[in-house]
Design a protein around this motif. Structure first.
Motif, PDB file in Angstrom:
ATOM      1  N   TYR A  70      39.866  37.173  31.988  1.00 58.55           N
ATOM      2  CA  TYR A  70      39.611  35.884  32.620  1.00 58.55           C
ATOM      3  C   TYR A  70      38.472  35.116  31.954  1.00 58.55           C
ATOM      4  O   TYR A  70      37.422  35.678  31.617  1.00 58.55           O
TER       5      TYR A  70
ATOM      6  N   ALA B 114      30.179  27.704  31.558  1.00 60.25           N
ATOM      7  CA  ALA B 114      31.430  28.436  31.368  1.00 60.25           C
ATOM      8  C   ALA B 114      31.268  29.418  30.219  1.00 60.25           C
ATOM      9  O   ALA B 114      30.431  29.226  29.327  1.00 60.25           O
TER      10      ALA B 114
ATOM     11  N   ALA C 261      33.879  31.221  39.380  1.00 64.37           N
ATOM     12  CA  ALA C 261      35.302  30.922  39.351  1.00 64.37           C
ATOM     13  C   ALA C 261      35.946  31.575  38.141  1.00 64.37           C
ATOM     14  O   ALA C 261      35.290  31.775  37.113  1.00 64.37           O
ATOM     15  N   ALA C 262      37.236  31.889  38.284  1.00 65.87           N
ATOM     16  CA  ALA C 262      37.977  32.563  37.221  1.00 65.87           C
ATOM     17  C   ALA C 262      39.222  31.773  36.855  1.00 65.87           C
ATOM     18  O   ALA C 262      39.844  31.121  37.712  1.00 65.87           O
ATOM     19  N   LYS C 263      39.574  31.862  35.583  1.00 66.62           N
ATOM     20  CA  LYS C 263      40.777  31.198  35.071  1.00 66.62           C
ATOM     21  C   LYS C 263      41.476  32.156  34.126  1.00 66.62           C
ATOM     22  O   LYS C 263      40.872  32.658  33.178  1.00 66.62           O
TER      23      LYS C 263
ATOM     24  N   TYR D 293      40.492  26.442  36.895  1.00 59.31           N
ATOM     25  CA  TYR D 293      39.966  27.606  37.607  1.00 59.31           C
ATOM     26  C   TYR D 293      40.601  27.633  38.992  1.00 59.31           C
ATOM     27  O   TYR D 293      40.545  26.636  39.718  1.00 59.31           O
TER      28      TYR D 293
ATOM     29  N   TRP E 114      38.127  31.635  43.344  1.00 60.20           N
ATOM     30  CA  TRP E 114      36.755  31.281  43.653  1.00 60.20           C
ATOM     31  C   TRP E 114      36.105  32.349  44.524  1.00 60.20           C
ATOM     32  O   TRP E 114      36.749  32.972  45.357  1.00 60.20           O
TER      33      TRP E 114
END
Length: 119
Positions: free
Chosen positions: A32, A50, A97-99, A106, A109
């Motif tokens: 991620y 980020a 937050a993750a993507k 993203y 949360w």
């Protein structure tokens, strides 16, 4: 989906420091892209910093450049935000937050942690 839990917020005087942590669980953390966002009362949520999946690339909002450092420890499944020279305007709820790979935004949360900087 990865689950995220922030910690490390609190009350600090202007000029002080805090380190936020975000513990991840559920999926492979290193898959991620990660970020820190913040939201102050009456304002929209904004991207603070980020970091790439390996940690080799980082980006910062102009307002925090030179004061904040984002980092990650993939072996510990943890994201960090070291905040130095804090200002009252840094007061906000901070979210990690993750993507995932291929995602445009993203979408995972944490619950947020409050940071309050007194003048």
């Amino acid at each position: 989906q990865v689950q995220l839990v922030e910690s490390g917020g609190g009350l600090v005087q202007a000029g002080g420091s805090l380190r936020l942590s975000c513990a991840a669980s559920g999926r492979t953390f290193s898959n991620y892209y990660m970020a820190w966002f913040r939201q102050a009362p009456g304002k929209e949520r904004e991207l603070v910093a980020a970091i790439s999946r390996s940690g080799g690339d980082t980006a910062y909002a102009d307002s925090v450049k030179g004061r904040f450092t984002i980092s990650r420890d993939n072996a510990k499944n943890t994201l960090y935000l070291q905040m130095n020279s804090l200002k009252p305007e840094d007061t906000a709820v901070y979210y990690c937050a993750a993507k995932g790979v291929g995602q445009l935004s993203y979408d995972t949360w944490g619950q947020g942690t409050q940071v309050t900087v007194s003048s």
